[in-house]
Design a protein around this motif. Structure first.
Motif, PDB file in Angstrom:
ATOM      1  N   SER A  90       0.824  -1.211   0.000  1.00  0.00           N
ATOM      2  CA  SER A  90       0.000   0.000   0.000  1.00  0.00           C
ATOM      3  C   SER A  90       0.858   1.262   0.000  1.00  0.00           C
ATOM      4  CB  SER A  90      -0.943   0.004   1.204  1.00  0.00           C
ATOM      5  OG  SER A  90      -0.238  -0.018   2.429  1.00  0.00           O
ATOM      6  N   THR A  94       0.983   3.682  -3.267  1.00  0.00           N
ATOM      7  CA  THR A  94       0.432   5.016  -3.016  1.00  0.00           C
ATOM      8  C   THR A  94       1.497   6.085  -3.216  1.00  0.00           C
ATOM      9  OG1 THR A  94      -1.142   4.109  -1.404  1.00  0.00           O
ATOM     10  CG2 THR A  94      -0.775   6.479  -1.353  1.00  0.00           C
ATOM     11  N   ALA A 170      -6.253  -1.199  -1.749  1.00  0.00           N
ATOM     12  CA  ALA A 170      -6.401   0.069  -1.026  1.00  0.00           C
ATOM     13  C   ALA A 170      -5.608   1.182  -1.697  1.00  0.00           C
ATOM     14  CB  ALA A 170      -5.932  -0.116   0.421  1.00  0.00           C
ATOM     15  N   ALA A 174      -7.119   4.522  -3.311  1.00  0.00           N
ATOM     16  CA  ALA A 174      -6.799   5.787  -2.636  1.00  0.00           C
ATOM     17  C   ALA A 174      -6.005   6.707  -3.555  1.00  0.00           C
ATOM     18  CB  ALA A 174      -6.000   5.515  -1.370  1.00  0.00           C
ATOM     19  N   ASN A 175      -6.292   7.993  -3.457  1.00  0.00           N
ATOM     20  CA  ASN A 175      -5.559   8.991  -4.234  1.00  0.00           C
ATOM     21  C   ASN A 175      -4.604   9.805  -3.377  1.00  0.00           C
ATOM     22  OD1 ASN A 175      -6.599   8.487  -6.859  1.00  0.00           O
ATOM     23  ND2 ASN A 175      -8.485   9.569  -6.324  1.00  0.00           N
ATOM     24  N   LYS A 176      -4.661   9.613  -2.055  1.00  0.00           N
ATOM     25  CA  LYS A 176      -3.757  10.306  -1.149  1.00  0.00           C
ATOM     26  C   LYS A 176      -3.598   9.475   0.113  1.00  0.00           C
ATOM     27  CE  LYS A 176      -7.609  13.313   0.234  1.00  0.00           C
ATOM     28  NZ  LYS A 176      -8.050  14.713   0.404  1.00  0.00           N
ATOM     29  N   ASP A 178      -4.149  10.152   3.186  1.00  0.00           N
ATOM     30  CA  ASP A 178      -5.237  10.230   4.155  1.00  0.00           C
ATOM     31  C   ASP A 178      -6.277   9.147   3.907  1.00  0.00           C
ATOM     32  OD1 ASP A 178      -4.006  12.375   5.301  1.00  0.00           O
ATOM     33  OD2 ASP A 178      -5.322  13.901   4.412  1.00  0.00           O
ATOM     34  N   GLN A 179      -6.585   8.916   2.641  1.00  0.00           N
ATOM     35  CA  GLN A 179      -7.548   7.872   2.296  1.00  0.00           C
ATOM     36  C   GLN A 179      -6.993   6.489   2.633  1.00  0.00           C
ATOM     37  OE1 GLN A 179      -8.175   8.708  -1.855  1.00  0.00           O
ATOM     38  NE2 GLN A 179      -9.737  10.271  -1.458  1.00  0.00           N
ATOM     39  N   LEU A 180      -5.703   6.295   2.376  1.00  0.00           N
ATOM     40  CA  LEU A 180      -5.073   5.012   2.711  1.00  0.00           C
ATOM     41  C   LEU A 180      -5.079   4.779   4.215  1.00  0.00           C
ATOM     42  CD1 LEU A 180      -3.518   2.536   1.677  1.00  0.00           C
ATOM     43  CD2 LEU A 180      -1.415   3.855   1.960  1.00  0.00           C
ATOM     44  N   THR A 182      -7.216   5.902   6.325  1.00  0.00           N
ATOM     45  CA  THR A 182      -8.592   5.599   6.731  1.00  0.00           C
ATOM     46  C   THR A 182      -8.896   4.116   6.548  1.00  0.00           C
ATOM     47  OG1 THR A 182      -9.328   7.828   6.136  1.00  0.00           O
ATOM     48  CG2 THR A 182     -11.015   6.116   6.283  1.00  0.00           C
ATOM     49  N   ILE A 183      -8.487   3.569   5.405  1.00  0.00           N
ATOM     50  CA  ILE A 183      -8.711   2.141   5.150  1.00  0.00           C
ATOM     51  C   ILE A 183      -7.947   1.298   6.158  1.00  0.00           C
ATOM     52  CG2 ILE A 183      -8.382   0.274   3.481  1.00  0.00           C
ATOM     53  CD1 ILE A 183      -8.703   2.395   1.271  1.00  0.00           C
TER      54      ILE A 183
END
Length: 266
Positions: A90, A94, A170, A174-176, A178-180, A182-183
């Protein structure tokens, strides 16, 4: 000049050199910062063991016929392995998307299967090394020797593949960061904590037992526990079948997304 037939790559059906190079890159990536990727997880697992030994220790009694600390060790080992396998793919994918150098992975003559393999190889390598390090530590301080090393290795590898592929899912979605995060915080961590890491599911109400049996994380942890101390909540063969099926489904999803360039080429 030798011409290549349509549909046949100059590297052959499998680009062995390219696959090896990507796998080597993903492995060197975490080995170059081993203090963060190998030593830190070992210290975290040791801290968990110390805290539980002080807070609960012998007062907990036996679990499934073995001392609580003996029961706990495989769960902590597996939790650490799956979290690190997830983090390896991830974070790598990312970072490539955020920094804009994902093209360096997509442009070379690598098929979707070869790209998927390269990333997953790094996850399996990191998970296996972390598992080995914790196993040595458990042997030195608790005297626990794996009862069935082959079973333990198989579940560590299958679990690393499953979590490595889940990390790629994931990262692709995710594009950033922060999203990663969260997952990782709201999906991976709760599932790894609530899958029999610290307890036997026999202590759960029937409804929660049924939910645990639908959770691949449970079978990975249970399988490693069987290989390490010889006890488990379910059959290791059943656990291997379910964990392998879950891993195959997630890997297939990753392969498909890489093939069509979903959230990677745009």
């Amino acid at each position: 000049m030798e011409r290549t037939e349509m549909g046949v790559r100059r590297f052959g059906r499998i680009n062995w050199l390219g696959s090896y190079t990507l796998a080597q890159r993903e492995t060197r990536r975490f080995l170059n910062v081993y203090s963060q990727t190998i030593i830190a997880p070992l210290i975290n697992a040791a801290l968990f063991m110390v805290i539980f030994a002080i807070a609960i220790g012998s007062r907990r009694g036996e679990v499934m016929g073995v001392p609580f600390m003996t029961f706990l060790a495989p769960g902590l080992l597996t939790m650490t392995v799956i979290q690190n396998a997830f983090a390896n793919t991830s974070s790598s994918l990312t970072s490539a998307k955020v920094m804009g150098n994902i093209v360096d992975t997509l442009m070379p003559p690598l098929s979707p299967a070869e790209i998927t393999f390269g990333y997953l190889f790094g996850a399996v390598a990191r998970g296996t090394i972390v598992a080995l390090a914790i196993t040595v530590g458990v042997w030195l301080f608790l005297g626990i020797v794996p009862q069935s090393p082959l079973w333990m290795l198989v579940f560590v590898v299958v679990g690393s593949v499953f979590m490595g592929a889940l990390g790629m899912v994931a990262a692709i979605f995710a594009n950033k960061f922060d999203q990663l995060a969260t997952i990782s915080n709201f999906v991976v961590t709760p599932l790894s904590f609530l899958s029999g890491t610290f307890y036997s599911i026999e202590a759960l109400p029937p409804v929660m037992q049924a939910m645990s049996h639908a959770n691949p994380f449970f079978y990975i942890i249970d399988g490693v526990r069987y290989g390490m101390i010889g006890v488990s909540d379910s059959s290791p063969w059943q656990g291997l079948w379910i964990a392998s099926l879950a891993a195959a489904l997630v890997v297939a999803l990753v392969w498909h997304w890489v093939r069509i360039g979903y959230r990677l080429k745009s």
